[in-house]
Each structure stands twice: as C-alpha cells, then as structure tokens.
Design a protein around this motif. Structure first.
Motif, mmCIF file in Angstrom:
data_model
loop_
_atom_site.group_PDB
_atom_site.id
_atom_site.type_symbol
_atom_site.label_atom_id
_atom_site.label_comp_id
_atom_site.label_asym_id
_atom_site.label_seq_id
_atom_site.Cartn_x
_atom_site.Cartn_y
_atom_site.Cartn_z
ATOM 1 N N GLY A 84 74.245 -25.510 40.909
ATOM 2 C CA GLY A 84 74.411 -25.989 39.543
ATOM 3 C C GLY A 84 73.829 -26.781 38.888
ATOM 4 O O GLY A 84 72.652 -27.143 39.528
ATOM 5 N N GLU A 85 74.195 -27.354 38.113
ATOM 6 C CA GLU A 85 73.398 -28.299 37.135
ATOM 7 C C GLU A 85 74.087 -29.731 37.148
ATOM 8 O O GLU A 85 75.506 -29.767 37.081
ATOM 9 N N ASN A 86 73.454 -30.644 37.354
ATOM 10 C CA ASN A 86 74.113 -32.132 37.265
ATOM 11 C C ASN A 86 75.168 -32.270 35.974
ATOM 12 O O ASN A 86 74.588 -31.765 35.060
ATOM 13 N N ASN A 87 76.460 -32.835 36.116
ATOM 14 C CA ASN A 87 77.218 -33.124 35.155
ATOM 15 C C ASN A 87 77.732 -31.881 34.342
ATOM 16 O O ASN A 87 78.369 -31.970 33.399
ATOM 17 N N THR A 88 77.847 -30.777 35.327
ATOM 18 C CA THR A 88 78.288 -29.804 34.808
ATOM 19 C C THR A 88 79.391 -29.133 35.758
ATOM 20 O O THR A 88 78.797 -28.751 36.944
ATOM 21 N N PRO A 89 80.547 -28.951 35.353
ATOM 22 C CA PRO A 89 81.583 -28.443 36.499
ATOM 23 C C PRO A 89 81.006 -27.232 37.198
ATOM 24 O O PRO A 89 80.394 -26.425 36.792
ATOM 25 N N GLY A 90 81.219 -27.486 38.799
ATOM 26 C CA GLY A 90 80.908 -26.525 39.696
ATOM 27 C C GLY A 90 79.420 -26.942 40.309
ATOM 28 O O GLY A 90 79.263 -26.269 41.377
ATOM 29 N N ALA A 91 78.908 -27.909 39.642
ATOM 30 C CA ALA A 91 77.651 -28.497 40.582
ATOM 31 C C ALA A 91 78.173 -29.012 41.841
ATOM 32 O O ALA A 91 79.347 -29.700 41.918
ATOM 33 N N VAL A 92 77.267 -28.839 42.727
ATOM 34 C CA VAL A 92 77.428 -29.697 44.229
ATOM 35 C C VAL A 92 76.409 -30.664 44.433
ATOM 36 O O VAL A 92 75.360 -30.404 44.353
ATOM 37 N N ARG A 93 76.903 -31.893 44.880
ATOM 38 C CA ARG A 93 75.916 -32.639 45.295
ATOM 39 C C ARG A 93 76.177 -32.864 46.872
ATOM 40 O O ARG A 93 77.003 -32.944 47.327
ATOM 41 N N HIS A 94 74.879 -33.266 47.316
ATOM 42 C CA HIS A 94 74.659 -33.330 48.706
ATOM 43 C C HIS A 94 74.382 -35.003 48.999
ATOM 44 O O HIS A 94 73.297 -35.170 48.652
ATOM 45 N N LEU A 95 75.139 -35.664 49.569
ATOM 46 C CA LEU A 95 74.922 -36.954 49.794
ATOM 47 C C LEU A 95 74.295 -37.405 51.151
ATOM 48 O O LEU A 95 75.328 -36.701 52.237
ATOM 49 N N ALA A 98 73.590 -43.945 54.073
ATOM 50 C CA ALA A 98 72.816 -45.028 54.456
ATOM 51 C C ALA A 98 72.652 -45.286 55.726
ATOM 52 O O ALA A 98 73.645 -45.265 56.417
ATOM 53 N N ASP A 99 71.519 -45.281 56.554
ATOM 54 C CA ASP A 99 71.359 -45.733 57.906
ATOM 55 C C ASP A 99 71.723 -44.871 58.847
ATOM 56 O O ASP A 99 71.138 -44.396 59.828
ATOM 57 N N ASP A 100 72.777 -43.900 58.792
ATOM 58 C CA ASP A 100 73.086 -42.940 59.866
ATOM 59 C C ASP A 100 72.688 -41.595 59.774
ATOM 60 O O ASP A 100 72.874 -40.685 60.538
ATOM 61 N N GLY A 101 72.645 -41.103 58.404
ATOM 62 C CA GLY A 101 72.179 -39.819 58.234
ATOM 63 C C GLY A 101 73.451 -38.922 57.988
ATOM 64 O O GLY A 101 73.350 -37.821 57.852
ATOM 65 N N GLY A 102 74.612 -39.343 58.165
ATOM 66 C CA GLY A 102 75.872 -38.709 57.725
ATOM 67 C C GLY A 102 75.759 -38.027 56.347
ATOM 68 O O GLY A 102 74.939 -38.441 55.553
ATOM 69 N N ALA A 103 76.329 -36.797 56.363
ATOM 70 C CA ALA A 103 76.267 -36.167 54.803
ATOM 71 C C ALA A 103 77.577 -35.831 54.657
ATOM 72 O O ALA A 103 78.559 -35.520 55.154
ATOM 73 N N ILE A 104 77.798 -35.813 53.257
ATOM 74 C CA ILE A 104 79.087 -35.369 52.397
ATOM 75 C C ILE A 104 78.446 -34.362 51.397
ATOM 76 O O ILE A 104 77.681 -34.559 50.550
ATOM 77 N N ASN A 105 79.273 -33.322 51.352
ATOM 78 C CA ASN A 105 79.170 -32.466 49.942
ATOM 79 C C ASN A 105 80.325 -32.532 49.127
ATOM 80 O O ASN A 105 81.306 -32.207 49.343
ATOM 81 N N GLU A 106 79.923 -32.308 47.752
ATOM 82 C CA GLU A 106 81.076 -32.972 46.712
ATOM 83 C C GLU A 106 80.811 -31.823 45.499
ATOM 84 O O GLU A 106 79.583 -31.789 45.165
ATOM 85 N N LYS A 107 82.022 -31.149 44.934
ATOM 86 C CA LYS A 107 81.666 -30.341 44.003
ATOM 87 C C LYS A 107 82.438 -31.104 42.818
ATOM 88 O O LYS A 107 83.537 -31.399 42.743
ATOM 89 N N LEU A 108 81.842 -31.042 41.520
ATOM 90 C CA LEU A 108 82.228 -31.608 40.262
ATOM 91 C C LEU A 108 83.170 -30.526 39.789
ATOM 92 O O LEU A 108 82.773 -29.283 39.775
ATOM 93 N N THR A 109 84.484 -30.920 39.524
ATOM 94 C CA THR A 109 85.488 -29.931 39.043
ATOM 95 C C THR A 109 85.529 -30.313 37.374
ATOM 96 O O THR A 109 86.147 -29.319 36.605
#
Length: 188
Positions: A84-95, A98-109
């Motif tokens: 999707g597009e930033n700041n548009t509901p439905g967009a998914v960000r991949h975080l 820092a340091d450990d490389g762990g990841a989180i995926n979050e969806k803008l609602t």
C-alpha cells in the motif's frame, strides 16, 4: 526505506531494555484463526501519554508519518512500507528493530490528519501479544501545550503472563513518548 537520524544518547539504555524484552518474547500472529483481518479487541489495555510544551501541530509533525517510527522510537532501526501507500489505511509497514534485527509487521487501519491520530494493528512480529490494536493521537491542551497519547488493546501471547505483556507494551510506549518530548523540547 527511510534513512533518518535516530536518537541515541540517554535513550540507548531504554532501547536496550525494550530490545531485551522483545527478544525474550515468543512470536505471535495477530489475526483470527479463520485468517481474516478482523480485529478482535484484546482484554488488556495500556495507555501512556506525555504533556509536551509545544503546539499540537508541532508534535503531530513528528509522529504523523506511519512509515516514520524509526525517527522517534529508539528501538526501531528502520521502517519500510511493504504494501500500500504510506498514511493510507491498508498500508503495511515492516519494522526492523535496532541491534537484534527482530521484525514486526503492522497494518494501518485508520489515519486522520485533521484529527491528528492514526490506528494500526500488528500483523506479526516479536512482541509477546496477540490481537493487538493501537492508536497514536495528539491533542491540544492550550496554544503551546499538547498531549501525545499512545493506547493499545491486546491479549498476552500464549506462554506470556498478562503482567509481562502489559510491561513490555508499557515500556515500548514510554520509550517512544519520552523520545518525542526530548526531540521537541529537550526535556525527558
């Protein structure tokens, strides 16, 4: 991917505590068993807020970008919109953390620029929570003072106590809000 200056200084310890807590957490999926994107309200609520000696528009300018968490949260190394597009509901960000490389995926609602707030849910990642939904908002408390609030509802992930899940999210919120206030006013 955004390449922005990240806060370091006194928040290194806070980021370390947040990262250590994240690394100890089991992975989770924040969707229903039927695979739908419907968000069930969690049973645990955490609300953290900071009063900031600055106009609400100035605070919103720091936090408003869904793809900009790395700019104000010490535990986030990078953020990239993967769908999707930033700041548009439905967009998914991949975080990437820092340091450990762990990841989180979050969806803008929900994203409301005029109302200075947005809501999102976690799709998957390393936090010890399930059914996580959150809102970040800024409100004016006078001409030159505002309140930044981060509120989340979630359940503890399997194998995690409610108290531990609440503690992780509380620490995540406090680290982010403190960094925003420090960036804007220089005070913790």
């Amino acid at each position: 991917m955004n390449n922005h200056i990240r806060p370091t200084s006194t928040y290194g310890l806070a980021a370390g505590v947040v990262l250590a807590t994240l690394l100890a957490a089991p992975a989770f999926a924040a969707h229903h068993e039927d695979g739908s994107d419907k968000m069930a309200a969690g049973t645990i609520t955490v609300t953290e807020s900071k009063t900031i000696a600055a106009p609400a528009a100035d605070v919103w300018a720091v936090v408003r970008d869904f793809d900009g968490l790395e700019n104000w949260h010490p535990a986030v190394a990078s953020s990239e919109i993967s769908e999707g597009e930033n700041n548009t509901p439905g967009a998914v960000r991949h975080l990437m953390l820092a340091d450990d490389g762990g990841a989180i995926n979050e969806k803008l609602t929900d994203w409301d620029d005029d109302g200075m707030q947005y809501s999102y849910r976690i799709v998957d990642g390393v936090l010890p929570v399930a059914h996580y939904a959150s809102t970040i908002s800024v409100s004016a408390e006078g001409e030159d003072t505002s309140r930044l609030t981060w509120r989340g509802q979630f359940d503890a992930a399997e194998g995690t106590s409610d108290e531990d899940a609440r503690g992780v999210i509380t620490n995540v919120y406090r680290a982010g809000l403190t960094t925003v206030r420090m960036q804007i006013t220089g005070e913790q």
